[in-house]
Scaffold this motif. Sequence first.
Motif, PDB file in Angstrom:
ATOM      1  N   PRO A 121     -15.606  21.693  21.174  1.00 52.53           N
ATOM      2  CA  PRO A 121     -17.131  21.740  20.836  1.00 52.53           C
ATOM      3  C   PRO A 121     -17.813  21.098  21.686  1.00 52.53           C
ATOM      4  O   PRO A 121     -17.347  20.079  22.054  1.00 52.53           O
ATOM      5  CB  PRO A 121     -16.893  21.082  19.343  1.00 52.53           C
ATOM      6  N   VAL A 122     -19.183  21.319  21.845  1.00 54.14           N
ATOM      7  CA  VAL A 122     -19.967  20.275  22.620  1.00 54.14           C
ATOM      8  C   VAL A 122     -20.904  19.586  21.455  1.00 54.14           C
ATOM      9  O   VAL A 122     -21.321  20.134  20.309  1.00 54.14           O
ATOM     10  CB  VAL A 122     -21.014  21.119  23.399  1.00 54.14           C
ATOM     11  N   LEU A 123     -20.646  18.311  21.665  1.00 51.77           N
ATOM     12  CA  LEU A 123     -21.493  17.479  20.711  1.00 51.77           C
ATOM     13  C   LEU A 123     -22.300  16.589  21.448  1.00 51.77           C
ATOM     14  O   LEU A 123     -21.912  15.628  22.477  1.00 51.77           O
ATOM     15  CB  LEU A 123     -20.266  16.375  20.038  1.00 51.77           C
ATOM     16  N   THR A 124     -23.675  16.853  21.563  1.00 52.73           N
ATOM     17  CA  THR A 124     -24.968  16.205  22.278  1.00 52.73           C
ATOM     18  C   THR A 124     -25.811  15.936  21.054  1.00 52.73           C
ATOM     19  O   THR A 124     -26.426  16.726  20.419  1.00 52.73           O
ATOM     20  CB  THR A 124     -25.239  17.184  23.305  1.00 52.73           C
ATOM     21  N   TYR A 125     -26.319  14.543  21.328  1.00 55.87           N
ATOM     22  CA  TYR A 125     -27.734  14.067  20.567  1.00 55.87           C
ATOM     23  C   TYR A 125     -28.685  14.602  21.397  1.00 55.87           C
ATOM     24  O   TYR A 125     -28.890  13.889  22.458  1.00 55.87           O
ATOM     25  CB  TYR A 125     -27.523  12.828  20.110  1.00 55.87           C
TER      26      TYR A 125
ATOM     27  N   PHE B 211      -8.853  14.182  22.526  1.00 55.98           N
ATOM     28  CA  PHE B 211     -10.303  13.584  22.229  1.00 55.98           C
ATOM     29  C   PHE B 211     -10.580  13.703  20.933  1.00 55.98           C
ATOM     30  O   PHE B 211      -9.999  14.764  20.082  1.00 55.98           O
ATOM     31  CB  PHE B 211     -11.031  14.926  22.865  1.00 55.98           C
TER      32      PHE B 211
ATOM     33  N   CYS C  59     -13.371  13.445  18.088  1.00 61.09           N
ATOM     34  CA  CYS C  59     -14.753  13.095  17.583  1.00 61.09           C
ATOM     35  C   CYS C  59     -14.751  12.643  16.224  1.00 61.09           C
ATOM     36  O   CYS C  59     -14.089  12.986  15.298  1.00 61.09           O
ATOM     37  CB  CYS C  59     -15.450  14.152  17.599  1.00 61.09           C
TER      38      CYS C  59
ATOM     39  N   CYS D 180     -27.073   6.755  30.217  1.00 65.10           N
ATOM     40  CA  CYS D 180     -26.994   7.965  30.559  1.00 65.10           C
ATOM     41  C   CYS D 180     -28.323   8.569  30.919  1.00 65.10           C
ATOM     42  O   CYS D 180     -29.290   8.355  30.161  1.00 65.10           O
ATOM     43  CB  CYS D 180     -26.143   8.799  29.325  1.00 65.10           C
TER      44      CYS D 180
ATOM     45  N   ALA E 293     -22.837  20.895  29.923  1.00 68.96           N
ATOM     46  CA  ALA E 293     -22.794  20.860  28.432  1.00 68.96           C
ATOM     47  C   ALA E 293     -21.915  19.486  28.074  1.00 68.96           C
ATOM     48  O   ALA E 293     -21.929  18.832  26.963  1.00 68.96           O
ATOM     49  CB  ALA E 293     -22.616  21.814  27.803  1.00 68.96           C
ATOM     50  N   HIS E 294     -20.649  19.512  29.056  1.00 67.53           N
ATOM     51  CA  HIS E 294     -19.604  18.462  28.819  1.00 67.53           C
ATOM     52  C   HIS E 294     -19.777  17.177  29.547  1.00 67.53           C
ATOM     53  O   HIS E 294     -19.092  16.354  29.747  1.00 67.53           O
ATOM     54  CB  HIS E 294     -18.250  19.127  28.853  1.00 67.53           C
TER      55      HIS E 294
ATOM     56  N   ALA F 145     -14.912   9.783  20.420  1.00 70.92           N
ATOM     57  CA  ALA F 145     -15.372  10.148  21.678  1.00 70.92           C
ATOM     58  C   ALA F 145     -16.674   9.901  21.786  1.00 70.92           C
ATOM     59  O   ALA F 145     -17.340  10.378  23.125  1.00 70.92           O
ATOM     60  CB  ALA F 145     -15.095  11.771  21.560  1.00 70.92           C
ATOM     61  N   TRP F 146     -17.464   9.328  20.740  1.00 71.60           N
ATOM     62  CA  TRP F 146     -19.005   8.870  21.334  1.00 71.60           C
ATOM     63  C   TRP F 146     -19.066   7.765  22.411  1.00 71.60           C
ATOM     64  O   TRP F 146     -19.845   7.724  22.976  1.00 71.60           O
ATOM     65  CB  TRP F 146     -19.776   8.582  20.117  1.00 71.60           C
TER      66      TRP F 146
ATOM     67  N   SER G 195     -17.308   8.195  25.170  1.00 68.98           N
ATOM     68  CA  SER G 195     -16.848   9.107  26.227  1.00 68.98           C
ATOM     69  C   SER G 195     -18.404   9.355  26.592  1.00 68.98           C
ATOM     70  O   SER G 195     -18.563  10.744  26.618  1.00 68.98           O
ATOM     71  CB  SER G 195     -15.827  10.124  26.151  1.00 68.98           C
ATOM     72  N   ALA G 196     -18.944   8.684  27.363  1.00 65.43           N
ATOM     73  CA  ALA G 196     -20.570   9.044  27.719  1.00 65.43           C
ATOM     74  C   ALA G 196     -20.490  10.073  28.623  1.00 65.43           C
ATOM     75  O   ALA G 196     -19.850  10.165  29.686  1.00 65.43           O
ATOM     76  CB  ALA G 196     -21.283   7.818  28.182  1.00 65.43           C
ATOM     77  N   LYS G 197     -21.544  10.939  28.308  1.00 67.51           N
ATOM     78  CA  LYS G 197     -22.016  12.116  29.218  1.00 67.51           C
ATOM     79  C   LYS G 197     -23.051  12.005  30.309  1.00 67.51           C
ATOM     80  O   LYS G 197     -23.793  11.017  29.675  1.00 67.51           O
ATOM     81  CB  LYS G 197     -22.001  13.324  28.497  1.00 67.51           C
TER      82      LYS G 197
ATOM     83  N   TRP H 102     -25.135   5.205  18.951  1.00 75.06           N
ATOM     84  CA  TRP H 102     -24.846   5.439  17.697  1.00 75.06           C
ATOM     85  C   TRP H 102     -24.167   4.159  16.996  1.00 75.06           C
ATOM     86  O   TRP H 102     -24.501   4.115  15.926  1.00 75.06           O
ATOM     87  CB  TRP H 102     -23.624   6.486  17.986  1.00 75.06           C
TER      88      TRP H 102
HETATM   89  N1  LIG Z   1     -25.074  10.941  27.000  1.00 76.19           N
HETATM   90  C1  LIG Z   1     -24.262  11.547  25.841  1.00 76.19           C
HETATM   91  N2  LIG Z   1     -23.129  11.270  25.947  1.00 76.19           N
HETATM   92  C2  LIG Z   1     -22.311  11.667  24.693  1.00 76.19           C
HETATM   93  C3  LIG Z   1     -22.919  12.218  23.494  1.00 76.19           C
HETATM   94  C4  LIG Z   1     -24.318  12.553  23.543  1.00 76.19           C
HETATM   95  O1  LIG Z   1     -24.886  12.930  22.796  1.00 76.19           O
HETATM   96  N3  LIG Z   1     -24.928  12.108  24.823  1.00 76.19           N
HETATM   97  N4  LIG Z   1     -22.211  12.609  22.400  1.00 76.19           N
HETATM   98  C5  LIG Z   1     -20.794  11.805  22.409  1.00 76.19           C
HETATM   99  C6  LIG Z   1     -20.136  12.552  21.195  1.00 76.19           C
HETATM  100  S1  LIG Z   1     -20.655  12.110  19.790  1.00 76.19           S
HETATM  101  C7  LIG Z   1     -19.066  13.266  21.490  1.00 76.19           C
HETATM  102  S2  LIG Z   1     -17.963  13.659  20.254  1.00 76.19           S
HETATM  103  C8  LIG Z   1     -18.590  13.345  22.784  1.00 76.19           C
HETATM  104  C9  LIG Z   1     -18.572  15.015  22.814  1.00 76.19           C
HETATM  105  O2  LIG Z   1     -18.257  15.538  24.187  1.00 76.19           O
HETATM  106  P1  LIG Z   1     -18.354  17.067  24.450  1.00 76.19           P
HETATM  107  O3  LIG Z   1     -19.894  17.522  24.125  1.00 76.19           O
HETATM  108  O4  LIG Z   1     -17.907  17.168  25.845  1.00 76.19           O
HETATM  109  O5  LIG Z   1     -17.388  17.596  23.634  1.00 76.19           O
HETATM  110  O6  LIG Z   1     -19.612  13.135  23.797  1.00 76.19           O
HETATM  111  C10 LIG Z   1     -20.140  12.049  23.540  1.00 76.19           C
HETATM  112  N5  LIG Z   1     -20.829  11.460  24.676  1.00 76.19           N
END
Ligand SMILES: Nc1nc2c(c(=O)[nH]1)N[C@H]1C(S)=C(S)[C@@H](COP(=O)(O)O)O[C@H]1N2
Length: 196
Positions: A26-30, A71, A73, A109, A141-142, A155-156, A158-160, A176
């Motif tokens: 799943p993709v989890l992005t705010y 991973f 969440c 980020c 997305a990831h 996993a929150w 694990s910043a994207k 968060w």
């Molecule tokens: N920049 C950024 N990193 C983020 C998030 C986000 O919303 N923004 N969501 C977090 C949360 S709550 C989770 S569970 C994971 C989800 O990673 P995925 O979307 O690759 O599954 O990324 C984390 N890193």
Amino acid sequence: MKFFEQPGPHQADRVPPGQHLAKGFPVLTYGETPQVSQGDWALQVFGLVAPKTFHWTDILALPQQAFTADFHCVTTWSKLDVKWTGVAISDFMAQVSLLSEAAYVLIHCYGGYTTNLSLADFVRPENFLALTLFGEPLPAAHGGPLRVVVPHLYAWKSAKWINGLEFLSEEALGFWECNGYHRRGDPWAKQRYSDR
Ligand SMILES: Nc1nc2c(c(=O)[nH]1)N[C@H]1C(S)=C(S)[C@@H](COP(=O)(O)O)O[C@H]1N2
Ligand SMILES: [Mo]
């Protein structure tokens, strides 16, 4: 077919309490997904460190390794055996000069998301800056071009789309963590919500 399943007996010791296994990833992005090309991407280290900017070519010059990680969440799904490649955080950190007072990092980020870690939780052998996911360049997305992977915490952390590492002597809370999630987030200890 269900999207989420109870772990089987052979997986139970790998799935933290209260978690279910996700079939897909799943993709989890705010908020919105930032679109950042490798060429435009940059990462700044600042705070209690000699300030420095890393561009994509600087990341490619570092050793890359394949790694497999589970991973978890906090919204109660886990995905086991995610296959990534990336640069070990310890190899990355060898490129920066921390001041002795630095004890925490606040990760920044593209899009404004932040999350906090102690240096002890950030600089661990199983933590990476990930460039690929299941053999493909990390999809936007990831977290592509580059994200953090910290398998031992929810996993929150694990910043994207990371673009900054701010080193601090005192803990500062991320997005968060300011909104009620636990400051550390150990899934095995069910550190979902802040206790303060
Ligand atoms: N920049 C950024 N990193 C983020 C998030 C986000 O919303 N923004 N969501 C977090 C949360 S709550 C989770 S569970 C994971 C989800 O990673 P995925 O979307 O690759 O599954 O990324 C984390 N890193
Ligand atoms: Mo999450």
